[in-house]
Design a protein around this motif. Structure first.
Motif, mmCIF file in Angstrom:
data_model
loop_
_atom_site.group_PDB
_atom_site.id
_atom_site.type_symbol
_atom_site.label_atom_id
_atom_site.label_comp_id
_atom_site.label_asym_id
_atom_site.label_seq_id
_atom_site.Cartn_x
_atom_site.Cartn_y
_atom_site.Cartn_z
ATOM 1 N N ARG A 135 0.686 -1.190 0.012
ATOM 2 C CA ARG A 135 -0.055 -0.238 0.217
ATOM 3 C C ARG A 135 0.942 1.204 0.067
ATOM 4 N N ASN A 136 2.092 1.168 0.382
ATOM 5 C CA ASN A 136 2.970 2.288 0.538
ATOM 6 C C ASN A 136 3.712 2.455 -1.017
ATOM 7 N N PRO A 137 3.553 3.498 -1.631
ATOM 8 C CA PRO A 137 4.148 3.957 -2.913
ATOM 9 C C PRO A 137 5.516 3.788 -2.734
ATOM 10 N N ASP A 138 6.357 4.288 -1.590
ATOM 11 C CA ASP A 138 7.595 4.110 -1.516
ATOM 12 C C ASP A 138 8.184 2.742 -1.565
ATOM 13 N N VAL A 139 7.335 1.913 -0.861
ATOM 14 C CA VAL A 139 7.967 0.503 -0.798
ATOM 15 C C VAL A 139 7.702 0.049 -2.534
ATOM 16 N N ARG A 140 6.522 0.277 -3.072
ATOM 17 C CA ARG A 140 6.507 -0.368 -4.613
ATOM 18 C C ARG A 140 7.522 0.200 -5.297
ATOM 19 N N GLU A 141 7.796 1.487 -5.280
ATOM 20 C CA GLU A 141 9.087 1.982 -5.877
ATOM 21 C C GLU A 141 10.355 1.330 -5.610
ATOM 22 N N HIS A 142 10.809 1.288 -4.478
ATOM 23 C CA HIS A 142 11.774 0.593 -4.083
ATOM 24 C C HIS A 142 11.890 -0.606 -4.750
ATOM 25 N N ALA A 143 10.690 -1.599 -4.473
ATOM 26 C CA ALA A 143 10.726 -2.891 -4.987
ATOM 27 C C ALA A 143 11.030 -3.098 -6.313
ATOM 28 N N ALA A 144 10.504 -1.901 -7.233
ATOM 29 C CA ALA A 144 10.351 -1.922 -8.477
ATOM 30 C C ALA A 144 12.303 -1.700 -9.037
ATOM 31 N N GLU A 145 12.675 -0.663 -8.227
ATOM 32 C CA GLU A 145 14.062 -0.642 -8.538
ATOM 33 C C GLU A 145 14.963 -1.805 -8.211
ATOM 34 N N THR A 146 14.704 -2.470 -7.184
ATOM 35 C CA THR A 146 15.464 -3.623 -6.911
ATOM 36 C C THR A 146 15.163 -4.743 -8.095
ATOM 37 N N ALA A 147 13.963 -5.078 -8.457
ATOM 38 C CA ALA A 147 13.612 -5.846 -9.376
ATOM 39 C C ALA A 147 14.516 -5.429 -10.666
ATOM 40 N N ARG A 148 14.620 -4.221 -10.942
ATOM 41 C CA ARG A 148 15.347 -3.600 -12.212
ATOM 42 C C ARG A 148 16.945 -3.991 -11.992
ATOM 43 N N LEU A 149 17.267 -3.739 -10.687
ATOM 44 C CA LEU A 149 18.975 -4.128 -10.449
ATOM 45 C C LEU A 149 18.879 -5.765 -10.475
ATOM 46 N N LEU A 150 18.291 -6.461 -10.209
ATOM 47 C CA LEU A 150 18.170 -7.727 -10.247
ATOM 48 C C LEU A 150 18.320 -8.434 -11.624
ATOM 49 N N GLY A 151 17.721 -7.774 -12.629
ATOM 50 C CA GLY A 151 17.862 -8.128 -13.796
ATOM 51 C C GLY A 151 18.895 -7.325 -14.490
ATOM 52 N N ASP A 152 19.506 -6.453 -13.957
ATOM 53 C CA ASP A 152 20.669 -5.640 -14.758
ATOM 54 C C ASP A 152 21.622 -5.121 -13.750
ATOM 55 N N PRO A 153 22.538 -5.933 -13.387
ATOM 56 C CA PRO A 153 23.546 -5.413 -12.424
ATOM 57 C C PRO A 153 24.134 -4.068 -12.449
ATOM 58 N N ASP A 154 24.338 -3.640 -13.854
ATOM 59 C CA ASP A 154 24.928 -2.415 -14.130
ATOM 60 C C ASP A 154 24.028 -1.321 -13.866
#
Length: 214
Positions: free
Chosen positions: A171-190
């Motif tokens: 429900r917290n948009p900051d958590v959703r945003e951070h999760a999306a950032e982390t998922a991006r990093l998971l797919g692209d370490p660079d």
């Protein structure tokens, strides 16, 4: 004749660096306490890295218990440097003690604990570690958020993806945003540098940095 302890009181980082390098080149267990003690107070990053190198060259069965004692010190640097050195020794048996500091009150210590825990956790412990780390999603400054993302990514997609998927619906948009950032990093370490830059720009725009405050 000057001793290692006396050299480490020298105000010049180069002198302290050479002294620690010499100690690591010819390791002596007699210098263990001096090296560990300096970790808590050494102001120079390069010297601290050399301290870790020198300690890793000593017998692990003597160094590890001494470092575990440091985890209970009140000084944040003592705890952080001990965690960092334990992560280099890679003795998985100390994971429970390292995991106690995942929520340390000092953000720098917590970040170091995250990195160390990822390296020391057994495969069986990693899912629980991922859940513990995921609780911190959406919290902290840009440096802390990127450190958490890198820690979760370090657990690998099989471990991190389930907790990130759950956080994506938070429900917290900051958590959703951070999760999306982390998922991006998971797919692209660079992507880490790009994430850090983007986060810094957003925080400046929101007036959350010293430069924005003037």
């Amino acid at each position: 004749m000057p001793t290692l302890a006396s050299y480490l009181t020298d105000p010049r980082p180069a002198v302290r660096l050479r002294a620690v390098m010499a100690a690591g080149t010819t390791p002596s267990t007699d210098e263990l306490d001096v090296l560990v003690g300096q970790c808590a107070v050494e102001p120079d990053l390069q010297v601290r890295e050399m301290l870790t190198w020198a300690l890793v060259r000593l017998p692990a069965d003597l160094v590890v218990p001494r470092l575990l004692d440091e985890l209970d010190r009140p000084e944040a640097q003592a705890r952080s440097q001990a965690l960092h050195t334990l992560s280099k020794i890679r003795d998985g048996s100390v994971y429970p003690q390292v995991a106690r500091l995942l929520g340390d009150v000092d953000p720098g210590v917590a970040r170091t604990a995250w990195r160390a825990a990822v390296l020391l956790a057994s495969e069986e412990a990693k899912p629980a570690l991922a859940r513990t780390l995921a609780v911190q999603l959406g919290h902290g400054d840009a440096e802390t958020r990127l450190a958490l993302s890198r820690a979760l990514a370090g657990l690998g997609p099989d471990i991190a993806s389930p907790v990130l998927a759950a956080a994506a619906d938070h429900r917290n948009p900051d958590v959703r945003e951070h999760a999306a950032e982390t998922a991006r990093l998971l797919g692209d370490p660079d992507a880490g540098s790009a994430l850090a830059s983007a986060r810094a720009r957003r925080e400046v725009a929101l007036g959350r940095t010293r430069s924005a405050k003037g």
